[in-house]
Design a protein around this motif. Structure first.
Motif, PDB file in Angstrom:
ATOM      1  N   SER B  62       0.843  -1.210   0.000  1.00  0.00           N
ATOM      2  CA  SER B  62       0.000   0.000   0.000  1.00  0.00           C
ATOM      3  C   SER B  62       0.869   1.247   0.000  1.00  0.00           C
ATOM      4  CB  SER B  62      -0.903   0.017   1.226  1.00  0.00           C
ATOM      5  OG  SER B  62      -1.770  -1.081   1.202  1.00  0.00           O
ATOM      6  N   ASP B 175      -5.692  -0.969  -4.909  1.00  0.00           N
ATOM      7  CA  ASP B 175      -5.188  -1.583  -3.678  1.00  0.00           C
ATOM      8  C   ASP B 175      -6.235  -2.538  -3.121  1.00  0.00           C
ATOM      9  OD1 ASP B 175      -3.828  -2.282  -1.437  1.00  0.00           O
ATOM     10  OD2 ASP B 175      -3.542  -0.244  -0.678  1.00  0.00           O
ATOM     11  N   GLU B 176      -6.054  -3.808  -3.359  1.00  0.00           N
ATOM     12  CA  GLU B 176      -6.986  -4.848  -2.917  1.00  0.00           C
ATOM     13  C   GLU B 176      -8.433  -4.462  -3.180  1.00  0.00           C
ATOM     14  OE1 GLU B 176      -6.122  -6.770   0.789  1.00  0.00           O
ATOM     15  OE2 GLU B 176      -4.352  -5.527   1.092  1.00  0.00           O
TER      16      GLU B 176
HETATM   17 MG   LIG Z   1      -2.195  -2.644   2.172  1.00  0.00          MG
END
Ligand SMILES: [Mg+2]
Ligand SMILES: Nc1ncnc2c1ncn2[C@@H]1O[C@H](COP(=O)(O)OP(=O)(O)OP(=O)(O)O)[C@@H](O)[C@H]1O
Lengths: 267, 268
Positions: B62, B175-176
């Motif tokens: 991240s 991000d995910e």
């Molecule tokens: Mg992360």
């Protein structure tokens, strides 16, 4: 039967009971004068009540200005800056539990028994919840929303006007609702305690001479004031939701948020 | 008048969507100690590639994405996107999609998608037209007037993808994005994303914890290790496109997946 119809029915039956119970002698007129004699008492002394209402409204208006304006401003500062928050919040929160009415006699010593002492007392009384909920509204904004706005290139002022303020509006308004109601309470109570004018004063004076219809005429006026205030807040809430979204479409969502079907911005 | 912040004028001839990460490090100074989140990370991403970052929790995925987005500055090294540094977010170059859809609950789906355009003072009618197109691209035609609370988790994430796409940035960072979705929705969203990616030719940098998802989506998988975050492997996924469900059971798929897993097990 819809909830709205039911509500209206309850109000109507309360009004009818207010008229009937004293008339039928179920409740002595001294405890509860009938609605018609209450209105008649108020009507006969309309001048006196009108003057009292003007005084009270003036005090409520000015205190409201201080309480709401100051509360929102202070809440915004305390909510957005960590240092003042750490310093002030615990104090304010514990102050909230103190029955502030104990301060009122002190205010009359400092400011006299005129409007000033009522305004000071009611403003402080309404200031606390407004400030606390504004601070809470700003503190509980989802940081993810601010990050997303930043990733889309929002400047600081754009984040303020397009994210922070709209996200805080519901909480701030609920603070205003409580704060404003407390202002009305503060003014009327202080008028009842030590004063020479206003509705609270009238109520308390007629009470000492056991003139129930005149007491209840005052109560009725305070009731009307509270209802008018509530309607005003509702109106502001609708306006705010239009401003929040820039469209009328948002109004429906705001209504639902209010009805408690969904949670506002704070995840 | 608002300044038109953070917008880099388009440089003709620049390699749209190229990302160059050279010797990047990130150190977080905390009260007790300095945390080295990333150390000496170098990565060259060609325009139009689908790159997936994997690695154990806390390895700095991240953090790396935040730096690519201009939301955080590296403590050392350089990052170039379209051959220019990214000192602050620039939605004309980089669109970001987060794990949580982070939609504004007081705005409709359409208004949410318009948000980045509204920040740029683009006229309302142009804005609306672009938002409608973007929503169509993510398969949400006809849902534009709904508020986030009236949409399912998958639909919300689609809106957020549409919002990332609406300014047509050459680079998309995710991000995910599907982590909060159930497996079925996740699979369909993956296919949708591949379709959009193929149609738009964007560079995608995608973070996930699912190795299957990583291999299924990627052209390249970048494997990172923790403490300090470093790149330990960089695989090219040569499976043909379009990817199909049947490939998941294939031998190539299994081999690639195992290789990534061994790295992660070692460093975790
Ligand atoms: Mg992360
Ligand atoms: N603001 C911060 N201050 C201090 N340390 C931080 C901060 N942000 C991240 N870190 C640290 O940096 C490291 C990398 O964090 P990061 O969130 O990038 O990991 P990640 O790979 O995305 O993990 P996950 O897979 O769990 O999302 C972690 O050790 C984390 O504790």
């Amino acid at each position: 039967m819809s909830a709205a119809t039911l509500r209206r029915l309850i109000v109507v039956s309360l009004v009818v009971l207010w008229e009937l119970l004293p008339r039928l002698g179920v409740i002595p007129e001294l405890f509860l004068p009938s609605l018609s004699s209450t209105i008649a008492a108020g009507w006969n002394d309309a001048g006196e009540y009108g003057h009292a209402l003007a005084v009270t409204l003036y005090e409520v208006g000015v205190s409201m200005l201080f309480a709401c304006g100051g509360g929102i401003l202070a809440g915004a500062i305390v909510g957005s800056l960590p240092r003042p928050r750490v310093l002030i919040m615990p104090m304010v929160s514990s102050l909230y539990a103190v029955p502030l009415v104990i301060l009122y006699p002190v205010f009359t010593v400092w400011l006299g028994i005129g409007s000033e002492s009522k305004i000071a007392f009611a403003a402080i009384y309404g200031f606390l919840p407004t400030m606390l909920s504004t601070a809470a509204g700003i503190q509980t904004i989802d940081p993810q929303l601010l990050l997303a706005a930043r990733s889309m290139g929002a400047t600081l002022s754009q984040r303020l006007t397009r994210v922070i303020i709209p996200a805080a509006i519901p909480t701030v308004l609920s603070g205003l609702r409580v704060g404003g109601a407390l202002v009305i309470v503060g003014v009327v109570v202080s008028e009842m305690l030590i004063s020479s004018a206003g509705i609270g004063y009238l109520i308390s004076r007629y009470r000492t001479i056991l003139d129930s219809p005149h007491v209840f005429a005052g109560v009725l006026l305070v009731l009307a004031m509270a209802i008018a205030f509530n309607a005003a807040i509702k109106w502001i809430e609708r306006k705010a939701s239009i401003w929040q979204t820039g469209t009328r479409e948002g109004q429906r969502a705001a209504d639902e948020i209010q009805a408690g079907t969904i949670q506002p911005a704070t995840a | 008048m608002q300044p038109l912040a953070n917008v880099t004028p388009f440089k003709p001839g620049s390699r749209a969507g190229a990302i160059q990460i050279s010797n990047v490090g990130q150190v977080f100074k905390t009260a007790t100690q300095d945390v080295v989140a990333l150390s000496d990370v170098s990565l060259d991403i060609k325009p139009g590639r689908f790159v997936v970052l994997v690695g154990p929790s806390g390895c700095g995925k991240s953090t790396l994405l935040m730096m690519l987005a201009g939301l955080r500055q590296q403590t050392s090294g350089t990052i170039l996107i379209n051959e220019a540094p990214i000192p602050q977010p620039d939605p004309n170059r980089v669109g970001v999609i987060f794990q949580e859809p982070s939609l504004f609950p007081w705005l409709t789906a359409e208004e949410n998608v318009e948000f980045p355009l509204a920040l740029r003072r683009i006229p309302r009618s142009d804005r609306r037209a672009k938002a409608v197109d973007a929503l169509k691209l993510v398969g949400l035609e006809g849902f534009g007037k709904r508020h986030p609370h009236e949409l399912s988790g998958g639909m919300k994430q689609r809106v957020s993808i549409a919002r990332g796409l609406v300014q047509d940035p050459p680079v998309l960072l995710m991000d995910e994005p599907f982590a909060a979705l159930d497996e079925q929705t996740r699979m369909t969203m993956g296919d949708e994303l591949l379709r959009i990616w193929a149609a738009t030719g964007k560079t995608v940098v995608f973070v996930t914890h699912s190795l299957t998802e990583a291999v299924y989506l990627a052209d390249e998988v970048v494997v990172m290790s923790a403490r300090p975050g470093r790149i330990v492997d960089h695989l090219t996924i040569s499976l043909p496109r379009p990817r199909t469900y049947e490939m998941l059971g294939g031998e190539t798929f299994g081999t690639l997946r195992d290789r990534i897993w061994r790295h992660i097990r070692k460093s975790a």
